[in-house]
Design an enzyme around this catalytic site. Sequence first.
Site, PDB file in Angstrom:
ATOM      1  CE  LYS A 232      -4.199  -1.195   2.564  1.00  0.00           C
ATOM      2  NZ  LYS A 232      -4.921  -0.853   3.808  1.00  0.00           N
TER       3      LYS A 232
ATOM      4  CD  GLU B  75       0.600  -0.515  12.797  1.00  0.00           C
ATOM      5  OE1 GLU B  75      -0.143  -1.516  12.811  1.00  0.00           O
ATOM      6  OE2 GLU B  75       0.265   0.569  12.276  1.00  0.00           O
TER       7      GLU B  75
ATOM      8  CE  LYS C 215       0.772  -4.851   5.777  1.00  0.00           C
ATOM      9  NZ  LYS C 215       1.044  -3.439   5.907  1.00  0.00           N
TER      10      LYS C 215
ATOM     11  CG  ASN D 252      -7.486  -1.583   7.633  1.00  0.00           C
ATOM     12  OD1 ASN D 252      -6.323  -1.232   7.429  1.00  0.00           O
ATOM     13  ND2 ASN D 252      -8.338  -1.841   6.659  1.00  0.00           N
TER      14      ASN D 252
ATOM     15  CG  HIS E  10      -4.763   0.951  11.315  1.00  0.00           C
ATOM     16  ND1 HIS E  10      -4.421  -0.043  12.202  1.00  0.00           N
ATOM     17  CD2 HIS E  10      -3.597   1.385  10.766  1.00  0.00           C
ATOM     18  CE1 HIS E  10      -3.102  -0.211  12.184  1.00  0.00           C
ATOM     19  NE2 HIS E  10      -2.583   0.641  11.317  1.00  0.00           N
TER      20      HIS E  10
HETATM   21  N1  LIG Z   1       1.571   1.534   3.761  1.00  0.00           N
HETATM   22  C1  LIG Z   1       1.149   0.895   4.820  1.00  0.00           C
HETATM   23  O1  LIG Z   1       0.669  -0.245   4.756  1.00  0.00           O
HETATM   24  C2  LIG Z   1       1.296   1.550   6.174  1.00  0.00           C
HETATM   25  C3  LIG Z   1       1.067   0.807   7.343  1.00  0.00           C
HETATM   26  C4  LIG Z   1       1.260   1.427   8.582  1.00  0.00           C
HETATM   27  C5  LIG Z   1       1.651   2.763   8.630  1.00  0.00           C
HETATM   28  N2  LIG Z   1       1.837   3.461   7.482  1.00  0.00           N
HETATM   29  C6  LIG Z   1       2.246   4.872   7.511  1.00  0.00           C
HETATM   30  O2  LIG Z   1       3.531   4.976   8.115  1.00  0.00           O
HETATM   31  C7  LIG Z   1       3.677   6.311   8.598  1.00  0.00           C
HETATM   32  C8  LIG Z   1       4.374   6.291   9.934  1.00  0.00           C
HETATM   33  O3  LIG Z   1       5.647   5.721   9.768  1.00  0.00           O
HETATM   34  P1  LIG Z   1       6.789   5.829  10.887  1.00  0.00           P
HETATM   35  O4  LIG Z   1       6.186   5.594  12.220  1.00  0.00           O
HETATM   36  O5  LIG Z   1       7.895   4.971  10.436  1.00  0.00           O
HETATM   37  O6  LIG Z   1       7.150   7.366  10.917  1.00  0.00           O
HETATM   38  P2  LIG Z   1       8.124   8.256   9.977  1.00  0.00           P
HETATM   39  O7  LIG Z   1       8.181   7.716   8.632  1.00  0.00           O
HETATM   40  O8  LIG Z   1       7.663   9.656  10.175  1.00  0.00           O
HETATM   41  O9  LIG Z   1       9.542   8.131  10.648  1.00  0.00           O
HETATM   42  C9  LIG Z   1       9.705   8.588  11.934  1.00  0.00           C
HETATM   43  C10 LIG Z   1      10.866   9.531  12.175  1.00  0.00           C
HETATM   44  O10 LIG Z   1      11.966   8.718  12.532  1.00  0.00           O
HETATM   45  C11 LIG Z   1      13.143   9.137  11.832  1.00  0.00           C
HETATM   46  N3  LIG Z   1      13.888   7.908  11.573  1.00  0.00           N
HETATM   47  C12 LIG Z   1      13.624   6.953  10.643  1.00  0.00           C
HETATM   48  N4  LIG Z   1      14.476   5.932  10.783  1.00  0.00           N
HETATM   49  C13 LIG Z   1      15.313   6.252  11.802  1.00  0.00           C
HETATM   50  C14 LIG Z   1      16.393   5.579  12.430  1.00  0.00           C
HETATM   51  N5  LIG Z   1      16.771   4.349  12.067  1.00  0.00           N
HETATM   52  N6  LIG Z   1      17.037   6.210  13.458  1.00  0.00           N
HETATM   53  C15 LIG Z   1      16.637   7.426  13.869  1.00  0.00           C
HETATM   54  N7  LIG Z   1      15.611   8.097  13.334  1.00  0.00           N
HETATM   55  C16 LIG Z   1      14.949   7.506  12.314  1.00  0.00           C
HETATM   56  C17 LIG Z   1      12.642   9.808  10.576  1.00  0.00           C
HETATM   57  O11 LIG Z   1      13.564  10.788  10.179  1.00  0.00           O
HETATM   58  C18 LIG Z   1      11.304  10.407  11.018  1.00  0.00           C
HETATM   59  O12 LIG Z   1      11.491  11.714  11.504  1.00  0.00           O
HETATM   60  C19 LIG Z   1       2.286   6.920   8.641  1.00  0.00           C
HETATM   61  O13 LIG Z   1       2.158   7.869   7.632  1.00  0.00           O
HETATM   62  C20 LIG Z   1       1.369   5.738   8.377  1.00  0.00           C
HETATM   63  O14 LIG Z   1       0.183   6.105   7.736  1.00  0.00           O
HETATM   64  C21 LIG Z   1       1.670   2.878   6.259  1.00  0.00           C
END
Ligand SMILES: NC(=O)c1ccc[n+]([C@@H]2O[C@H](COP(=O)([O-])OP(=O)(O)OC[C@H]3O[C@@H](n4cnc5c(N)ncnc54)[C@H](O)[C@@H]3O)[C@@H](O)[C@H]2O)c1
Length: 342
Positions: free
Chosen positions: A130, A172, A214, A232, A235
């Site tokens: 997705k 998650e 998943k 979901n 969600h």
């Molecule tokens: N496509 C899908 O199936 C799916 C499923 C669940 C969530 N999502 C989406 O994922 C997003 C959230 O993702 P997230 O929680 O990873 O947040 P994010 O992508 O905002 O990353 C979080 C922060 O962590 C920092 N970061 C990343 N890797 C790092 C590392 N190894 N060390 C230090 N800092 C690091 C990044 O710079 C960022 O500021 C939401 O937009 C959500 O809707 C998508």
Amino acid sequence: MEKLRLRTGTHESLILLGEQIKNIRFYLPEGKIFVISDERVMSLYGQHFSEFPVILLEQGEKHKTLRSLEVITERLIQESCDRSSFLLGVGGGIICDITGFAASVYMRGIPFGFVSTTLLSQVDASVGGKNGVNFSGYKNILGVFNQPEFVICDPAVLKTLDQREFTGGIAEVLKAAAIRDEEFFGFLEEKMDLLTARNEEILGEAISRSVKIKADVVQRDEREKGERRILNFGHTFGHALEKHTGMPHGEAVSIGMVLAAVLSVKLGLLAQNEADRIITLLKRAGLPVQSPVPPALLAEAMTRDKKKESDTIHLVLLEKTGSAVNYPMKTNQLEELLHDLC
Ligand SMILES: NC(=O)c1ccc[n+]([C@@H]2O[C@H](COP(=O)([O-])OP(=O)(O)OC[C@H]3O[C@@H](n4cnc5c(N)ncnc54)[C@H](O)[C@@H]3O)[C@@H](O)[C@H]2O)c1
């Protein structure tokens, strides 16, 4: 290292659990490679990608928009990127979601892959195909189903995540166990202290088991016609909370799972002690369990969620720990129930 193949009708995606980020070159094709990432991730891991042009995006959910897509597209055009080029998203869920979307629409589609660097992204966002962006306050309203060529999940990079980011990812992991695998849920109850301390062995196992759950669901229902909806869990409420409060995804999903568990009890599907079990483990993980806004206020945002079809909303509820059910509900019934929860 463990290799998992996620096969859908049209594609096979390779998920590399425990592969090291430094081995990225073994998975990249010939041709132009463009890395899409953010400043924080590149400041930590940029040395592994120094031979490739990097397109940096602003960090945060508010930048998961068409504007970021424009930034990528402008640069790809400028650098004469064509269908033989490859986009590599290096980052968390936001970077992966935008990269997959950009690759899917640029010239009607070019190949892409992910180096997934947050726990949330390794166990959920980067797996399953997705890809999308937010628009006009609606989460992921513009998007596609399209599988990456590969996903690299190197648990070593999770050491540099700040605590709040790491804890958000545990939401998650708990979701995967709660919807599908009671034995895994029991494992998490037993090992939660080690998981929150980022013990390598427990973390590796938690990632592997979450990803397998998943991938198994996605393989049978890539396009979310039925079974995939269980992913979901938490969600529909979670997205509404994100919209209302701007709280991070994982935290919103945690509260969303609590609301879904409480509703499951209210509807006679789930025993109270099973809901308590979930709430207790979320708390132990350091996740929030109380909605900062009255649940009734979430109703309006939920009824405008993508998971709504006409006047019906597809909730995911639990009948026991490890077993989720799709539960279509009329929006007016949901509104009444949420008012009662106040
Ligand atoms: N496509 C899908 O199936 C799916 C499923 C669940 C969530 N999502 C989406 O994922 C997003 C959230 O993702 P997230 O929680 O990873 O947040 P994010 O992508 O905002 O990353 C979080 C922060 O962590 C920092 N970061 C990343 N890797 C790092 C590392 N190894 N060390 C230090 N800092 C690091 C990044 O710079 C960022 O500021 C939401 O937009 C959500 O809707 C998508």
